[in-house]
Design an enzyme around this catalytic site. Structure first.
Site, PDB file in Angstrom:
ATOM      1  N   HIS A   1      -0.172  -1.351   5.512  1.00  0.00           N
ATOM      2  CA  HIS A   1      -0.244  -2.677   6.134  1.00  0.00           C
ATOM      3  C   HIS A   1      -1.377  -3.513   5.525  1.00  0.00           C
ATOM      4  O   HIS A   1      -1.258  -4.730   5.380  1.00  0.00           O
ATOM      5  CB  HIS A   1      -0.417  -2.554   7.656  1.00  0.00           C
ATOM      6  CG  HIS A   1       0.644  -1.713   8.296  1.00  0.00           C
ATOM      7  ND1 HIS A   1       0.473  -1.104   9.513  1.00  0.00           N
ATOM      8  CD2 HIS A   1       1.890  -1.359   7.869  1.00  0.00           C
ATOM      9  CE1 HIS A   1       1.573  -0.418   9.817  1.00  0.00           C
ATOM     10  NE2 HIS A   1       2.438  -0.552   8.838  1.00  0.00           N
TER      11      HIS A   1
ATOM     12  N   HIS B   1       9.318  -5.457  10.032  1.00  0.00           N
ATOM     13  CA  HIS B   1       8.255  -4.504   9.728  1.00  0.00           C
ATOM     14  C   HIS B   1       8.629  -3.608   8.544  1.00  0.00           C
ATOM     15  O   HIS B   1       7.766  -3.244   7.743  1.00  0.00           O
ATOM     16  CB  HIS B   1       7.886  -3.639  10.937  1.00  0.00           C
ATOM     17  CG  HIS B   1       6.695  -2.775  10.638  1.00  0.00           C
ATOM     18  ND1 HIS B   1       5.402  -3.248  10.728  1.00  0.00           N
ATOM     19  CD2 HIS B   1       6.604  -1.516  10.161  1.00  0.00           C
ATOM     20  CE1 HIS B   1       4.573  -2.309  10.329  1.00  0.00           C
ATOM     21  NE2 HIS B   1       5.266  -1.247   9.979  1.00  0.00           N
TER      22      HIS B   1
ATOM     23  N   ASP C   1       6.301  -3.087   5.284  1.00  0.00           N
ATOM     24  CA  ASP C   1       5.945  -1.798   4.675  1.00  0.00           C
ATOM     25  C   ASP C   1       6.290  -1.778   3.186  1.00  0.00           C
ATOM     26  O   ASP C   1       5.501  -1.312   2.358  1.00  0.00           O
ATOM     27  CB  ASP C   1       6.724  -0.648   5.351  1.00  0.00           C
ATOM     28  CG  ASP C   1       6.078  -0.189   6.650  1.00  0.00           C
ATOM     29  OD1 ASP C   1       4.889  -0.468   6.888  1.00  0.00           O
ATOM     30  OD2 ASP C   1       6.786   0.488   7.430  1.00  0.00           O
TER      31      ASP C   1
ATOM     32  N   HIS D   1       8.792   4.796   3.212  1.00  0.00           N
ATOM     33  CA  HIS D   1       7.704   4.944   2.234  1.00  0.00           C
ATOM     34  C   HIS D   1       8.083   5.851   1.070  1.00  0.00           C
ATOM     35  O   HIS D   1       7.820   5.532  -0.087  1.00  0.00           O
ATOM     36  CB  HIS D   1       6.463   5.510   2.923  1.00  0.00           C
ATOM     37  CG  HIS D   1       5.974   4.643   4.046  1.00  0.00           C
ATOM     38  ND1 HIS D   1       5.535   3.359   3.861  1.00  0.00           N
ATOM     39  CD2 HIS D   1       5.889   4.880   5.374  1.00  0.00           C
ATOM     40  CE1 HIS D   1       5.182   2.842   5.028  1.00  0.00           C
ATOM     41  NE2 HIS D   1       5.390   3.749   5.963  1.00  0.00           N
TER      42      HIS D   1
END
Ligand SMILES: [Zn+2]
Length: 304
Positions: free
Chosen positions: A82, A239, A243, A266
């Site tokens: 973030h 969001h 990311d 991720h």
């Protein structure tokens, strides 16, 4: 259109908070850094000779639930995504992050508090051109029905599709175009989230020890548990793009291309960068256009 110059912070700025996974209190200072130094983390609680880690994809040591960079077993910095997204969104090229623990503070689970810090410190242009990583051909990684890809585009943009077997999240899509302060207005306030039934599992792994309704959206079967509700109807997919913006900034500069994710996270974001850099014909360094000058030069072009 002129070439953008690199930027750093005007002054140092500090914050404190707790780590999402470790639940330990951390003090973090963002500091100006010289041109071409990139984003560098330094653990101030460790031996200075080993304490620095560059925020680059080849420093990633764990990306199961958040992005952790490190060197060796003892030096790591977790949950950087973030903060990285805030640097990308504010076009901060060079910055040193001094931190006295193993994890970036989670703050409210979004990038907004980091944007606020960067804005309080201010940014300043440096005497060096910004180089973008220009995507020259399609690159894609897959994992069953999930995928992440990059394709050539004139500017950075990102789109995402998520599909949860949960009626509150369900299916969401979003398209983000990076221009002006669009990261701040469209993505920065979107918070991290988890399903209520995942909380016990994460805790059993020693993760999310600092997690609470103050720094994550917790999604039950009937609705979200946070009293204040959502910040956007599609906060979840926003969001996921936040990311990806943070993870992709581990390329070492802004990406000039379009990112598309389908239920990815991720681990796939980092595999995608690895796949990009493995193929020398898939990318090149290119001067980054100054989007301030687009606005400034437009009237001149119109009258020419
Ligand atoms: Zn996140």
């Amino acid at each position: 259109m002129s070439t953008a110059r690199q930027q750093t912070l005007k002054s140092r700025i500090n914050c404190t908070g707790i780590g999402l996974h470790s639940n330990s209190s951390v003090s973090m200072t963002l500091c100006p850094a010289p041109p071409d130094s990139g984003v560098l983390f330094r653990r101030t609680d460790l031996d200075p000779t080993i304490a620095s880690v560059a925020a680059r994809v080849d420093s990633v040591v764990d990306c199961r639930f958040s992005t952790t960079i490190g060197r060796g077993e003892d030096v790591c910095i977790g949950t950087i995504e973030h903060l990285m997204a805030a640097f990308a969104g504010c076009r901060v090229d060079n910055v040193l992050i001094e931190i006295d623990g193993p994890e970036v503070p989670i703050m409210d689970g979004s990038a907004a508090p980091f944007i606020f810090l960067i804005e309080c410190a201010g940014t300043v242009a440096q005497d060096a051109p910004r180089q973008a990583i220009r995507v020259l051909k399609d690159v894609r990684v897959d994992d069953g029905e999930r995928s992440a890809s990059l394709c050539p585009a004139a500017e950075f943009s990102a789109s995402f599709e998520l599909d949860y077997d949960n009626p509150v999240i369900a299916r969401q899509e979003y398209f983000f175009r990076f221009e002006g302060d669009s990261f701040k207005t469209d993505l920065s306030r979107a918070r991290t989230f988890c399903l209520e039934q995942e909380v016990d599992y994460l805790r059993s792994l020693g993760l999310a020890q600092g997690g609470s309704l103050d720094n994550a959206i917790v999604v039950g079967k009937q609705g979200i548990l946070n009293e204040g509700g959502l910040r956007h109807d599609d906060e979840f997919v926003r969001h996921k793009i936040l990311d990806a913006v943070g993870d992709l900034y581990l390329a070492g500069g802004p990406i000039q291309g379009h990112f598309h994710g389908v239920c990815s996270g991720h681990e796939m974001n980092h595999r995608l960068l690895d796949a990009l850099f493995e193929d020398a014909s898939a990318w090149c360094l290119a001067p980054s256009a100054d989007d301030q000058s687009v606005i400034l030069e437009a009237p001149i072009a119109a009258t020419a």
